[in-house]
Design a protein around this motif. Structure first.
Motif, short mmCIF file in Angstrom:
data_model
loop_
_atom_site.label_atom_id
_atom_site.label_comp_id
_atom_site.label_asym_id
_atom_site.label_seq_id
_atom_site.Cartn_x
_atom_site.Cartn_y
_atom_site.Cartn_z
N THR A 110 0.83 -1.21 0.00
CA THR A 110 0.00 0.00 0.00
C THR A 110 0.86 1.25 0.00
N GLN A 149 2.06 2.60 2.74
CA GLN A 149 1.80 3.40 3.94
C GLN A 149 3.05 3.59 4.81
N ASN A 193 -0.94 5.57 -4.06
CA ASN A 193 -1.01 6.14 -2.71
C ASN A 193 0.14 7.10 -2.45
#
Length: 181
Positions: free
Chosen positions: A118, A120, A152
Motif C-alpha cells: 500500500t 503506507q 497512494n
C-alpha cells in the motif's frame, strides 16, 4: 544491475514463496516476498545495494525502520552517502526522535524501503522526514507488489521507483497460482 539479475538474486535467496499468506495490511496473497531472507543473504544484499546505488543521486538516504535499515546501510556503504533512519513511532526513552541521525533543514532525502504494497510505511516515513525539515520526493523499494502503492504515494507527492515488480518476480509462477489474488 538488470531486473533479471535482481530477480535471480531474490530467487536464489529463496525469498519468493507460494501458498496462502496474510500480509501486514490485513489482506491475503498467494505469494509472499520474505524480506528477511533477501536482507540476510549477503549476495542478494550486495545486488540490492548495487542497484540502489545506480538510482540515487548525491542525496541523503533514509531507511524505514525496520526493513529498510539493512538496505539503507549497505547502500550507504556502496555509495558513500550518509543516511538517517525513520521510525514508525516515537520511543518513550532516549531522544524520542522519529528521525535518527544527522538531518539538516531543507536537505534532500530519498527513502529506501523493502517491499511496497500500500506504501503506507513509506508515506509515514516521508511525513516524519518532512516534519523534521527534509525535502522528500522519491521512494525506492526492492519490490513493488503493484497493489496501489504507487498511487497512494503519488497522492502524497512521492514518486515510487522499484528495483523489481510483482510482475517481474511472478513471470513464471506455477500455473495454479493466481498472482492477481
Amino acid at each position: 544491475m538488470s531486473t533479471d539479475d535482481l530477480v535471480t538474486a531474490l530467487r536464489d535467496a529463496d525469498a519468493v514463496k507460494f501458498g496462502e499468506f496474510e500480509l501486514s495490511h490485513g489482506g491475503t496473497s498467494q505469494y509472499y516476498v520474505d524480506k528477511y531472507l533477501f536482507e540476510t543473504d549477503p549476495d542478494c544484499l550486495a545486488a540490492v545495494a548495487a542497484a540502489f546505488a545506480e538510482r540515487v543521486d548525491d542525496t541523503k538516504l533514509a531507511g524505514v525502520a525496520l526493513g529498510g535499515v539493512p538496505l539503507v546501510a549497505v547502500t550507504s556503504v556502496e555509495t558513500g552517502l550518509p543516511y538517517v533512519v525513520a521510525r514508525k513511532q516515537q520511543k518513550d526513552y532516549g531522544t524520542a526522535n522519529l528521525v535518527e541521525g544527522d538531518l539538516a533543514e531543507g536537505e534532500e532525502v530519498v527513502v529506501i524501503e523493502d517491499i511496497a504494497t500500500t506504501g503506507q510505511s513509506a508515506i509515514d516515513a516521508a511525513e516524519a522526514l518532512r516534519e523534521a525539515g527534509a525535502v522528500v520526493e522519491r521512494v525506492l523499494v526492492v519490490v513493488d507488489r503493484q497493489e496501489g502503492a504507487a498511487e497512494n504515494l503519488a497522492a502524497h507527492d512521492l514518486e515510487l521507483e522499484s528495483l523489481v515488480t510483482a510482475a517481474d518476480l511472478l513471470a513464471d509462477a506455477p500455473e495454479d497460482v493466481d498472482v492477481d489474488a
